[in-house]
Scaffold this motif. Structure first.
Motif, PDB file in Angstrom:
ATOM      1  N   LEU A   1     101.728  83.616  53.384  1.00  0.00           N
ATOM      2  CA  LEU A   1     102.641  83.578  52.239  1.00  0.00           C
ATOM      3  C   LEU A   1     103.455  84.868  52.142  1.00  0.00           C
ATOM      4  CD1 LEU A   1     100.257  82.001  49.568  1.00  0.00           C
ATOM      5  CD2 LEU A   1     102.240  80.920  50.634  1.00  0.00           C
ATOM      6  N   ILE A   2     102.818  85.996  52.412  1.00  0.00           N
ATOM      7  CA  ILE A   2     103.531  87.287  52.378  1.00  0.00           C
ATOM      8  C   ILE A   2     104.607  87.327  53.454  1.00  0.00           C
ATOM      9  CG2 ILE A   2     103.246  89.764  52.750  1.00  0.00           C
ATOM     10  CD1 ILE A   2     100.460  89.498  51.474  1.00  0.00           C
ATOM     11  N   ILE A   3     104.252  86.852  54.649  1.00  0.00           N
ATOM     12  CA  ILE A   3     105.233  86.833  55.746  1.00  0.00           C
ATOM     13  C   ILE A   3     106.360  85.861  55.425  1.00  0.00           C
ATOM     14  CG2 ILE A   3     105.555  86.247  58.174  1.00  0.00           C
ATOM     15  CD1 ILE A   3     102.676  87.198  58.649  1.00  0.00           C
ATOM     16  N   LYS A   4     106.019  84.713  54.814  1.00  0.00           N
ATOM     17  CA  LYS A   4     107.024  83.715  54.474  1.00  0.00           C
ATOM     18  C   LYS A   4     108.068  84.292  53.525  1.00  0.00           C
ATOM     19  CE  LYS A   4     108.526  79.399  54.446  1.00  0.00           C
ATOM     20  NZ  LYS A   4     108.971  78.675  55.662  1.00  0.00           N
ATOM     21  N   HIS A   5     107.647  85.116  52.582  1.00  0.00           N
ATOM     22  CA  HIS A   5     108.566  85.719  51.617  1.00  0.00           C
ATOM     23  C   HIS A   5     109.100  87.081  52.079  1.00  0.00           C
ATOM     24  CE1 HIS A   5     108.103  82.789  48.379  1.00  0.00           C
ATOM     25  NE2 HIS A   5     106.807  82.745  48.669  1.00  0.00           N
TER      26      HIS A   5
END
Length: 233
Positions: free
Chosen positions: A20-24
């Protein structure tokens, strides 16, 4: 932004949070903690609503994040910042471990070059062990003993039982009374003197018991057998 994730694609809850962190395109040291928590919880709730099997470690992390969110929303709460820093530290360690594992995987190429597929092995079923003669004799004796024990009983063993004469207890009652009245017998022992075989002896014994039960004869302490008074001539 609509995010679609399948939990079976991740090795654990930290793996999902990192995705999720990488996605954002966030920095782990400066993540929007509420955004990440909300999206993580949305994914878990969606999976449970679809009756998907959610591993316990994902659910444990969800409970932890719910608590972190409730504490973090309080104004100037030191515990919330502490929990956030602890989660960030775990994410940093996990991302470094993933990076190290990827580097090691790239360095190790032997599994795809030097390891061949499994090959079939032809079995040699030839029995080439040489046994001493004594072992063979013992084995034969064991087998022979088992065959004897497993063999059905021969007919000759049943002939003494089947061929035994059937002696009527009623007939023996008449015989005991007759011989007692003629005074040919006078004691319990003498009643068995002329019995022939087990069947005759058993029938005689049953006849005596039946006569005692009917009070037609009696036996005293010295084993003397006499007729009852009403049956004497």
């Amino acid at each position: 932004m609509q995010l679609n994730f399948k939990l079976d694609q991740f090795e654990g809850p930290l793996d999902l949070l990192l995705a999720l962190i990488i996605k954002h395109k966030m920095n782990i040291l400066d993540i929007e903690i509420i955004t990440i928590i909300n999206q993580y919880l949305d994914i878990i709730n969606t999976a449970q609503a679809q009756n998907l099997d959610v591993a316990s470690d994902f659910i444990d992390m969800a409970a932890r994040l719910v608590y972190l969110k409730s504490v973090y929303l309080l104004p100037k709460d030191e515990e919330g910042e502490k929990l956030k820093a602890e989660l960030q530290g775990q994410l940093i360690e996990y991302s470094q471990a993933k990076l190290a594992a990827e580097n090691l995987r790239k360095m190790f190429i032997g599994d795809s070059i030097f390891v061949r597929g499994a090959q079939e092995i032809k079995e040699d079923l030839t029995y080439d062990i040489i046994h001493p003669v004594s072992d063979l004799i013992k084995a034969y004796e064991v087998l022979d003993d088992k065959s004897i024990r497993r063999a059905p009983p021969k007919q000759e063993k049943f002939e003494p039982i089947v061929a035994a004469p059937i002696v009527s207890v009623q007939a023996k009652i008449f015989t005991v009374l007759k011989t007692l009245m003629k005074k040919r017998i006078s004691s319990l022992q003498s009643a068995f003197d002329k019995t022939k075989g087990k069947s005759d002896a058993i029938a005689t014994f049953m006849a005596i018991l039946e006569l005692i039960r009917a009070h037609r004869i009696s036996i005293d302490d010295d084993e003397n057998m006499v007729l009852s008074k009403q049956h004497r001539r």
